[in-house]
Scaffold this motif. Sequence first.
Motif, PDB file in Angstrom:
ATOM      1  N   THR A   1       0.846  -1.198   0.000  1.00 15.93           N
ATOM      2  CA  THR A   1       0.000   0.000   0.000  1.00 15.93           C
ATOM      3  C   THR A   1       0.880   1.247   0.000  1.00 15.93           C
ATOM      4  O   THR A   1       0.620   2.206  -0.736  1.00 15.93           O
ATOM      5  CB  THR A   1      -0.947   0.005   1.218  1.00 15.93           C
ATOM      6  OG1 THR A   1      -1.816  -1.131   1.118  1.00 15.93           O
ATOM      7  CG2 THR A   1      -1.784   1.279   1.279  1.00 15.93           C
ATOM      8  N   GLY A   2       1.949   1.234   0.793  1.00 12.41           N
ATOM      9  CA  GLY A   2       2.886   2.356   0.822  1.00 12.41           C
ATOM     10  C   GLY A   2       3.542   2.601  -0.522  1.00 12.41           C
ATOM     11  O   GLY A   2       3.689   3.759  -0.951  1.00 12.41           O
TER      12      GLY A   2
ATOM     13  N   SER B   1       2.866  -1.158 -15.926  1.00 13.21           N
ATOM     14  CA  SER B   1       3.957  -2.139 -15.887  1.00 13.21           C
ATOM     15  C   SER B   1       5.066  -1.700 -14.937  1.00 13.21           C
ATOM     16  O   SER B   1       5.612  -2.510 -14.195  1.00 13.21           O
ATOM     17  CB  SER B   1       4.537  -2.361 -17.279  1.00 13.21           C
ATOM     18  OG  SER B   1       3.583  -2.984 -18.100  1.00 13.21           O
ATOM     19  N   ASP B   2       5.400  -0.407 -14.967  1.00 11.52           N
ATOM     20  CA  ASP B   2       6.433   0.105 -14.061  1.00 11.52           C
ATOM     21  C   ASP B   2       5.985   0.003 -12.608  1.00 11.52           C
ATOM     22  O   ASP B   2       6.776  -0.352 -11.733  1.00 11.52           O
ATOM     23  CB  ASP B   2       6.770   1.571 -14.389  1.00 11.52           C
ATOM     24  CG  ASP B   2       7.515   1.724 -15.719  1.00 11.52           C
ATOM     25  OD1 ASP B   2       7.984   0.702 -16.262  1.00 11.52           O
ATOM     26  OD2 ASP B   2       7.617   2.871 -16.194  1.00 11.52           O
ATOM     27  N   LEU B   3       4.720   0.320 -12.346  1.00 14.37           N
ATOM     28  CA  LEU B   3       4.188   0.241 -10.983  1.00 14.37           C
ATOM     29  C   LEU B   3       4.253  -1.196 -10.462  1.00 14.37           C
ATOM     30  O   LEU B   3       4.738  -1.443  -9.355  1.00 14.37           O
ATOM     31  CB  LEU B   3       2.749   0.761 -10.929  1.00 14.37           C
ATOM     32  CG  LEU B   3       2.071   0.656  -9.555  1.00 14.37           C
ATOM     33  CD1 LEU B   3       2.767   1.538  -8.523  1.00 14.37           C
ATOM     34  CD2 LEU B   3       0.587   1.020  -9.667  1.00 14.37           C
ATOM     35  N   VAL B   4       3.796  -2.152 -11.259  1.00 14.97           N
ATOM     36  CA  VAL B   4       3.804  -3.554 -10.830  1.00 14.97           C
ATOM     37  C   VAL B   4       5.239  -4.045 -10.647  1.00 14.97           C
ATOM     38  O   VAL B   4       5.539  -4.749  -9.676  1.00 14.97           O
ATOM     39  CB  VAL B   4       3.015  -4.461 -11.809  1.00 14.97           C
ATOM     40  CG1 VAL B   4       3.149  -5.930 -11.423  1.00 14.97           C
ATOM     41  CG2 VAL B   4       1.544  -4.057 -11.840  1.00 14.97           C
TER      42      VAL B   4
ATOM     43  N   ILE C   1       6.345  -2.700  -7.333  1.00 18.31           N
ATOM     44  CA  ILE C   1       5.672  -3.423  -6.240  1.00 18.31           C
ATOM     45  C   ILE C   1       6.359  -4.767  -6.010  1.00 18.31           C
ATOM     46  O   ILE C   1       6.693  -5.122  -4.883  1.00 18.31           O
ATOM     47  CB  ILE C   1       4.168  -3.629  -6.542  1.00 18.31           C
ATOM     48  CG1 ILE C   1       3.413  -2.306  -6.468  1.00 18.31           C
ATOM     49  CG2 ILE C   1       3.554  -4.652  -5.577  1.00 18.31           C
ATOM     50  CD1 ILE C   1       1.977  -2.379  -7.004  1.00 18.31           C
ATOM     51  N   LYS C   2       6.588  -5.504  -7.082  1.00 11.88           N
ATOM     52  CA  LYS C   2       7.199  -6.834  -6.963  1.00 11.88           C
ATOM     53  C   LYS C   2       8.628  -6.749  -6.445  1.00 11.88           C
ATOM     54  O   LYS C   2       9.010  -7.471  -5.525  1.00 11.88           O
ATOM     55  CB  LYS C   2       7.175  -7.565  -8.308  1.00 11.88           C
ATOM     56  CG  LYS C   2       5.814  -8.062  -8.723  1.00 11.88           C
ATOM     57  CD  LYS C   2       5.956  -8.754 -10.067  1.00 11.88           C
ATOM     58  CE  LYS C   2       4.723  -9.492 -10.468  1.00 11.88           C
ATOM     59  NZ  LYS C   2       4.935 -10.225 -11.732  1.00 11.88           N
TER      60      LYS C   2
END
Length: 152
Positions: free
Chosen positions: A35-36, A68-71, A74-75
């Motif tokens: 979430t952060g 795609s950059d966000l995921v 996150i990963k």
Amino acid sequence: MSTYSQIYIQIVFAVKNRQALIATVWEEDLYKYITGIVQNKGQKMLAINGMPDHIHILIGMKPSCCLSDLVREIKKSSNSFIKEQAFTNSKFEWQEGFGAFSYSHSALDNVIAYISNQKEHHRKRSFKEEYVDFLEKFKIDFKQEYLFQWLE
């Protein structure tokens, strides 16, 4: 600023080889951490939940965001967080790829309820059944051999 948008995306991704490595005792810490990341990237977290082998994230996304950059972030960051916290003795890694499904504002309550009730929902259906159903419902062409690696 004169850009107005309403983009809601459900993101789904799995632990590598669908190993059940996300433990109940630390999943809440993982969800808070993710979430952060989402908030630090300027996106709005609407729901997050999952199972030991996969997670669902519902976000309100700005048009300037590259999904795609966000995921990827996150990963990468959550993977490092899991290792730093020594949450699992097993080698933790996220599976390559992800599913992304868009929703209208009127569908949000149902999607949030669906994500919130993951544990109950998966007593009846496997993740593979759920994921293939998403792809079919959203009319996304796919080849079985390119889906996540499934442990049978």
